[in-house]
Motif scaffolding. Sequence first.
Motif, PDB file in Angstrom:
ATOM      1  N   ILE A  27       5.380 -28.879 -28.008  1.00  0.00           N
ATOM      2  CA  ILE A  27       5.022 -28.117 -29.223  1.00  0.00           C
ATOM      3  C   ILE A  27       6.310 -27.514 -29.760  1.00  0.00           C
ATOM      4  O   ILE A  27       7.052 -26.853 -29.025  1.00  0.00           O
ATOM      5  N   VAL A  28       6.580 -27.775 -31.033  1.00  0.00           N
ATOM      6  CA  VAL A  28       7.752 -27.179 -31.675  1.00  0.00           C
ATOM      7  C   VAL A  28       7.268 -26.071 -32.602  1.00  0.00           C
ATOM      8  O   VAL A  28       6.399 -26.286 -33.456  1.00  0.00           O
ATOM      9  N   SER A  29       7.834 -24.879 -32.379  1.00  0.00           N
ATOM     10  CA  SER A  29       7.572 -23.753 -33.264  1.00  0.00           C
ATOM     11  C   SER A  29       8.591 -23.873 -34.407  1.00  0.00           C
ATOM     12  O   SER A  29       9.788 -23.726 -34.194  1.00  0.00           O
ATOM     13  N   LEU A  30       8.100 -24.172 -35.607  1.00  0.00           N
ATOM     14  CA  LEU A  30       9.007 -24.582 -36.684  1.00  0.00           C
ATOM     15  C   LEU A  30       9.687 -23.400 -37.363  1.00  0.00           C
ATOM     16  O   LEU A  30       9.053 -22.367 -37.614  1.00  0.00           O
ATOM     17  N   ARG A  31      10.963 -23.565 -37.660  1.00  0.00           N
ATOM     18  CA  ARG A  31      11.702 -22.563 -38.452  1.00  0.00           C
ATOM     19  C   ARG A  31      11.828 -23.035 -39.893  1.00  0.00           C
ATOM     20  O   ARG A  31      11.737 -22.237 -40.826  1.00  0.00           O
ATOM     21  N   VAL A  32      12.071 -24.332 -40.053  1.00  0.00           N
ATOM     22  CA  VAL A  32      12.254 -24.909 -41.400  1.00  0.00           C
ATOM     23  C   VAL A  32      11.646 -26.308 -41.431  1.00  0.00           C
ATOM     24  O   VAL A  32      11.753 -27.057 -40.462  1.00  0.00           O
ATOM     25  N   ALA A  33      10.996 -26.640 -42.534  1.00  0.00           N
ATOM     26  CA  ALA A  33      10.524 -28.014 -42.747  1.00  0.00           C
ATOM     27  C   ALA A  33      11.207 -28.545 -44.003  1.00  0.00           C
ATOM     28  O   ALA A  33      11.650 -27.768 -44.858  1.00  0.00           O
ATOM     29  N   GLY A  34      11.296 -29.867 -44.115  1.00  0.00           N
ATOM     30  CA  GLY A  34      11.970 -30.467 -45.274  1.00  0.00           C
ATOM     31  C   GLY A  34      11.007 -31.328 -46.074  1.00  0.00           C
ATOM     32  O   GLY A  34      10.160 -32.022 -45.512  1.00  0.00           O
ATOM     33  N   LEU A  35      11.159 -31.261 -47.397  1.00  0.00           N
ATOM     34  CA  LEU A  35      10.298 -32.070 -48.279  1.00  0.00           C
ATOM     35  C   LEU A  35      10.900 -33.452 -48.501  1.00  0.00           C
ATOM     36  O   LEU A  35      12.121 -33.599 -48.569  1.00  0.00           O
ATOM     37  N   ASN A  36      10.049 -34.429 -48.645  1.00  0.00           N
ATOM     38  CA  ASN A  36      10.465 -35.789 -49.017  1.00  0.00           C
ATOM     39  C   ASN A  36       9.519 -36.299 -50.090  1.00  0.00           C
ATOM     40  O   ASN A  36       8.382 -35.846 -50.191  1.00  0.00           O
ATOM     41  N   ASP A  58       9.701 -33.835 -41.982  1.00  0.00           N
ATOM     42  CA  ASP A  58      10.940 -33.266 -41.440  1.00  0.00           C
ATOM     43  C   ASP A  58      10.737 -31.835 -40.954  1.00  0.00           C
ATOM     44  O   ASP A  58       9.993 -31.066 -41.573  1.00  0.00           O
ATOM     45  N   GLY A  59      11.472 -31.483 -39.898  1.00  0.00           N
ATOM     46  CA  GLY A  59      11.417 -30.097 -39.440  1.00  0.00           C
ATOM     47  C   GLY A  59      12.404 -29.825 -38.327  1.00  0.00           C
ATOM     48  O   GLY A  59      12.869 -30.745 -37.634  1.00  0.00           O
ATOM     49  N   ALA A  60      12.726 -28.538 -38.179  1.00  0.00           N
ATOM     50  CA  ALA A  60      13.580 -28.095 -37.074  1.00  0.00           C
ATOM     51  C   ALA A  60      12.987 -26.793 -36.550  1.00  0.00           C
ATOM     52  O   ALA A  60      12.430 -26.005 -37.315  1.00  0.00           O
ATOM     53  N   GLY A  61      13.100 -26.590 -35.234  1.00  0.00           N
ATOM     54  CA  GLY A  61      12.524 -25.374 -34.659  1.00  0.00           C
ATOM     55  C   GLY A  61      12.851 -25.252 -33.187  1.00  0.00           C
ATOM     56  O   GLY A  61      13.819 -25.840 -32.694  1.00  0.00           O
ATOM     57  N   ILE A  62      12.003 -24.473 -32.497  1.00  0.00           N
ATOM     58  CA  ILE A  62      12.264 -24.135 -31.093  1.00  0.00           C
ATOM     59  C   ILE A  62      11.109 -24.654 -30.237  1.00  0.00           C
ATOM     60  O   ILE A  62       9.938 -24.510 -30.618  1.00  0.00           O
ATOM     61  N   ILE A  63      11.454 -25.244 -29.093  1.00  0.00           N
ATOM     62  CA  ILE A  63      10.405 -25.748 -28.190  1.00  0.00           C
ATOM     63  C   ILE A  63       9.591 -24.555 -27.683  1.00  0.00           C
ATOM     64  O   ILE A  63      10.125 -23.623 -27.086  1.00  0.00           O
ATOM     65  N   ILE A  75      11.427 -25.211 -22.758  1.00  0.00           N
ATOM     66  CA  ILE A  75      11.033 -24.119 -23.673  1.00  0.00           C
ATOM     67  C   ILE A  75      12.285 -23.350 -24.111  1.00  0.00           C
ATOM     68  O   ILE A  75      13.155 -23.047 -23.288  1.00  0.00           O
ATOM     69  N   GLY A  76      12.384 -23.081 -25.406  1.00  0.00           N
ATOM     70  CA  GLY A  76      13.528 -22.322 -25.944  1.00  0.00           C
ATOM     71  C   GLY A  76      14.607 -23.198 -26.542  1.00  0.00           C
ATOM     72  O   GLY A  76      15.476 -22.710 -27.274  1.00  0.00           O
ATOM     73  N   ASP A  77      14.588 -24.509 -26.247  1.00  0.00           N
ATOM     74  CA  ASP A  77      15.614 -25.392 -26.830  1.00  0.00           C
ATOM     75  C   ASP A  77      15.444 -25.477 -28.349  1.00  0.00           C
ATOM     76  O   ASP A  77      14.314 -25.514 -28.861  1.00  0.00           O
ATOM     77  N   LYS A  78      16.585 -25.565 -29.062  1.00  0.00           N
ATOM     78  CA  LYS A  78      16.552 -25.732 -30.524  1.00  0.00           C
ATOM     79  C   LYS A  78      16.595 -27.229 -30.822  1.00  0.00           C
ATOM     80  O   LYS A  78      17.505 -27.926 -30.339  1.00  0.00           O
ATOM     81  N   VAL A  79      15.644 -27.698 -31.594  1.00  0.00           N
ATOM     82  CA  VAL A  79      15.539 -29.152 -31.817  1.00  0.00           C
ATOM     83  C   VAL A  79      15.285 -29.491 -33.297  1.00  0.00           C
ATOM     84  O   VAL A  79      14.847 -28.657 -34.078  1.00  0.00           O
ATOM     85  N   ILE A  80      15.554 -30.772 -33.598  1.00  0.00           N
ATOM     86  CA  ILE A  80      15.067 -31.336 -34.859  1.00  0.00           C
ATOM     87  C   ILE A  80      14.035 -32.404 -34.494  1.00  0.00           C
ATOM     88  O   ILE A  80      14.069 -32.966 -33.395  1.00  0.00           O
ATOM     89  N   ILE A  81      13.158 -32.677 -35.434  1.00  0.00           N
ATOM     90  CA  ILE A  81      12.110 -33.669 -35.192  1.00  0.00           C
ATOM     91  C   ILE A  81      12.496 -35.001 -35.819  1.00  0.00           C
ATOM     92  O   ILE A  81      12.966 -35.039 -36.961  1.00  0.00           O
ATOM     93  N   ASN A  82      12.308 -36.067 -35.037  1.00  0.00           N
ATOM     94  CA  ASN A  82      12.533 -37.418 -35.567  1.00  0.00           C
ATOM     95  C   ASN A  82      11.194 -37.952 -36.079  1.00  0.00           C
ATOM     96  O   ASN A  82      10.313 -38.290 -35.288  1.00  0.00           O
ATOM     97  N   PRO A  83      11.049 -38.064 -37.414  1.00  0.00           N
ATOM     98  CA  PRO A  83       9.740 -38.465 -37.958  1.00  0.00           C
ATOM     99  C   PRO A  83       9.452 -39.961 -37.841  1.00  0.00           C
ATOM    100  O   PRO A  83       8.364 -40.413 -38.190  1.00  0.00           O
ATOM    101  N   SER A  84      10.425 -40.731 -37.375  1.00  0.00           N
ATOM    102  CA  SER A  84      10.276 -42.192 -37.283  1.00  0.00           C
ATOM    103  C   SER A  84       9.609 -42.491 -35.935  1.00  0.00           C
ATOM    104  O   SER A  84      10.277 -42.625 -34.913  1.00  0.00           O
ATOM    105  N   LEU A  85       8.283 -42.582 -35.960  1.00  0.00           N
ATOM    106  CA  LEU A  85       7.528 -42.560 -34.701  1.00  0.00           C
ATOM    107  C   LEU A  85       7.516 -43.918 -33.982  1.00  0.00           C
ATOM    108  O   LEU A  85       7.295 -44.957 -34.614  1.00  0.00           O
ATOM    109  N   ARG A  86       7.747 -43.856 -32.680  1.00  0.00           N
ATOM    110  CA  ARG A  86       7.619 -45.021 -31.774  1.00  0.00           C
ATOM    111  C   ARG A  86       8.550 -46.180 -32.113  1.00  0.00           C
ATOM    112  O   ARG A  86       8.194 -47.333 -31.957  1.00  0.00           O
ATOM    113  N   TRP A  87       9.758 -45.869 -32.605  1.00  0.00           N
ATOM    114  CA  TRP A  87      10.769 -46.909 -32.877  1.00  0.00           C
ATOM    115  C   TRP A  87      12.041 -46.490 -32.148  1.00  0.00           C
ATOM    116  O   TRP A  87      12.810 -45.687 -32.640  1.00  0.00           O
ATOM    117  N   LYS A  88      12.205 -47.069 -30.935  1.00  0.00           N
ATOM    118  CA  LYS A  88      13.285 -46.563 -30.073  1.00  0.00           C
ATOM    119  C   LYS A  88      14.623 -47.246 -30.315  1.00  0.00           C
ATOM    120  O   LYS A  88      15.626 -46.610 -30.524  1.00  0.00           O
TER     121      LYS A  88
END
Length: 327
Positions: A27-36, A58-63, A75-88
């Motif tokens: 679960i990411v507690s979001l600080r900022v989301a981005g519009l597309n 898009d979004g960035a936040g804290i675990i 928990i507590g790590d600062k992360v960004i979310i990769n919206p491109s799902l299941r493409w490794k």
Amino acid sequence: MQAFVHEYGELKLKDVKEPVAGEGEVIVSLRVAGLNRRDLYIPNRRGDHAGALTLGSDGAGIIDSVGKGVKNVKIGDKVIINPSLRWKLESAAPPNGFDILGMPDNGTFANKVVVSAEQVEFKPEHLSWEESGVLALSALTGYRAMFTKGQLKAGETVFIPGAGSGVATYLILFAKSIGARIIVTSRDKKKLEQAKKLGADIILDTESDWVSQLENETVDLVIDSVGAATFNRSLEVLKHGGRMVVFGATTDDTVNLNLREFFYGQYHLIGSTMGSRQELKAMLEHIKNYSIHPVVDKVFKLSEANEAFKYLEENHQFGKIALTIEN
Ligand SMILES: NC(=O)c1ccc[n+]([C@@H]2O[C@H](COP(=O)([O-])OP(=O)(O)OC[C@H]3O[C@@H](n4cnc5c(N)ncnc54)[C@H](OP(=O)(O)O)[C@@H]3O)[C@@H](O)[C@H]2O)c1
């Protein structure tokens, strides 16, 4: 918690249930989301009879919490979310099962979002929260379009119509970083000046005669996401044997193509979309190495999301639009 949802044809802030992390999820507690621009298309695609879906890719936040088996973040790590799902891994096209966060899964315009732990990366240290929250979707798309598909090299010339677009601002920054020559167009004088400051070498009015203005230039690569309004004119400025990458069609999906001119010109027309986790990591390394900062045009609060949508819909933006989220 609150989320900005599309529900039965309406876009609105709504109280929704907090997500819970399942096995391998965070679960990411979001600080900022981005519009597309994609966020604008979703209401039309879903129609007026679909129940609540939280928008946002898009979004960035804290675990905030981690499910069983999660090892790459805590928990507590600062992360960004990769919206491109299941493409490794990098591949010619996305694998089966690929989707973009924000439809059909609930997205980032909310206090919290649940995603697989494989869909988060550490927040780049040189970026602010706002810059991090608007990064992933556009920068990843631009990186794949320009480097994996477009194969742009130092000393080559790239032509980008629609300089104000979120992805275009990353394209300018990426091309500049490797020492390529950049030509952009926009319908807006102010955006052209901004593009020049960002690194564009030649700026042109979108409505002007590009062919005569570029008669002394050799365009190696065109990256066009404007669609029908520019596609044929973009092809006219491309050198014979050149490459054209298309990843969007903001104006219209359907174009007329003169096949004889196309095969005589021996052009390479290449489709692209989003990118893999491998390319996202390469993009993050690239922006770190070249100290690249996303262009954040305007910041709204989550509660002002409807205004932010209007701002994007009316094409006022030069770069990205951020939504700040209080947690
Ligand atoms: N396939 C993918 O994975 C992927 C990923 C990201 C985006 N996309 C698509 O790529 C496109 C660009 O995305 P974005 O988020 O960068 O877009 P954006 O920020 O919404 O910008 C769109 C730009 O298109 C130009 N434009 C709009 N209407 C025009 C017209 N009638 N004539 C000429 N130019 C016009 C504008 O440029 P000026 O104001 O400078 O004239 C505008 O800034 C969108 O269609 C989006 O859906 C696809």
